[in-house]
Design an enzyme around this catalytic site. Structure first.
Site: not given
Length: 356
Positions: A272, A301, A320
């Site tokens: 993360r 993000e 991601h």
């Protein structure tokens, strides 16, 4: 040739239409009898993918957030579960208070830092995740980022396709992964999968974890345990972060930790974004405290378009995509469905997440 009267044809047509309506009614009734699952939407920018929605429909009566908000009184009684896809829908107190029959929140993915586990548990609602489906693809992306950064793959591609390129520089060099030292911080199922892959590259593998792995597990991948994370940071050519985001791991890697790393080392994050102090990372990359970084996750993000990380040539950032494969997305949905059905049927739950 046999002939039919207009009356008999009309009668047959009426019978066929009646059967079709009856079949449709049965399908509607069957869907209504299935347990209700709340999803954000089907398709669109943030909705559940069409293929996954079709999979969910085999087991649940799908209710979108729009349908729920449009008929809250009726829909709230039908919803027994929530399917969380890409961290949506948002689970807050207001939503929980409006779902009296909610029993389980099935998260598609292993990370649950977007869920307030204690608050959800206070409503008597269980939370599940999908650790088995994510391990292989996330380990794959970790290796991909390490190799891409080491061999300057993104830069190389840009040089090769640039209209300004007239020749390839002979002093344009990367570093080797083979026989290098890899430090894995977080040796859970994903970290262990990374170690299995790294062994094929004859890497020296160090790891730091809350709990030490069994001796036979260490020997199987040739991993050496570092009780102190500092020792791992000082020795590793590549440091890969594979931890859950918790209060303890928030900004686990900051200025001090980056300063302990080799100036030739690369930091890779597949966990993360908030596990790294991004301001400290920018400074370390700008001042060559470390060689490079490769990140599949950031905070937030996506990053703001003017974020300094986006202007550095010694960092690779991907959006991601650790579990963004056709196979993984389907496996996560199947695992989430199995978890939800287990809760609703009072059976043992394969992957329950408990508040700490």
């Amino acid at each position: 040739m046999e002939s039919y009267s207009a009356a008999s044809l009309a009668s047959a047509s009426h019978l066929i239409m009646s059967r079709a309506r009856f079949s449709l009614l049965n399908n509607v009734m069957a869907e209504e009898e299935l347990p209700g699952v709340l999803i954000l939407d089907i398709g669109g920018t943030h909705g559940v993918l069409e293929d996954l929605a079709a999979l969910l429909k085999k087991h649940f009566h799908l209710i979108t957030m729009k349908e729920f908000l449009g008929n809250r009184e009726e829909m709230s009684k039908k919803i027994q579960s929530v399917f969380v896809f890409e961290c949506r829908p948002t689970i807050d107190r207001e939503l929980l208070e409006s779902l009296p029959n909610l029993k389980v929140i099935g998260n598609s993915g292993v990370g649950v830092d977007h869920l307030d586990l204690k608050m959800i548990s206070s409503f008597g609602v269980k939370v599940t995740n999908t650790p088995h489906a994510v391990a292989d693809p996330t380990a794959d992306i970790g290796m991909a980022l390490m190799l891409a950064s080491a061999r300057r793959l993104v830069e190389g591609c840009q040089v090769a396709v640039s209209p300004d390129t007239k020749y390839f520089a002979v002093d344009w060099l990367g570093v080797e992964v083979t026989r290098a030292t890899l430090g894995i911080i977080g040796m859970g199922s994903i970290g262990y999968k990374v170690a299995q892959r790294a062994r094929a590259f004859n890497m020296k593998i160090l790891y730091h974890n809350r709990n030490r792995r069994r001796k036979e597990e260490e020997e199987a991948v040739g991993a050496h345990y570092c009780a102190k994370m500092e020792d791992l940071l000082q020795q590793s050519d590549f440091v890969m972060l594979v931890v859950n985001l918790t209060p303890e791991t928030h900004k686990l890697i900051g200025k001090k930790e980056l300063g302990l790393m080799k100036p030739t080392a690369t930091l890779i994050n597949i966990s993360r974004g908030a596990v790294i102090d991004q301001e400290a990372l920018v400074e370390a990359l700008q001042n060559k405290v470390i060689r490079a970084a490769a990140l599949d996750v950031t905070y937030p993000e996506p990053l703001p378009r003017d974020h300094p990380l986006l202007n550095l040539n010694n960092v690779i950032i991907t959006p991601h995509i650790g579990t963004a494969t056709v196979q993984a997305i389907r496996m996560m949905a199947e695992e989430a469905i199995a978890n939800i059905l287990a809760v609703l049927n009072g059976q043992p739950i394969p992957s329950e997440v408990f508040p700490k």
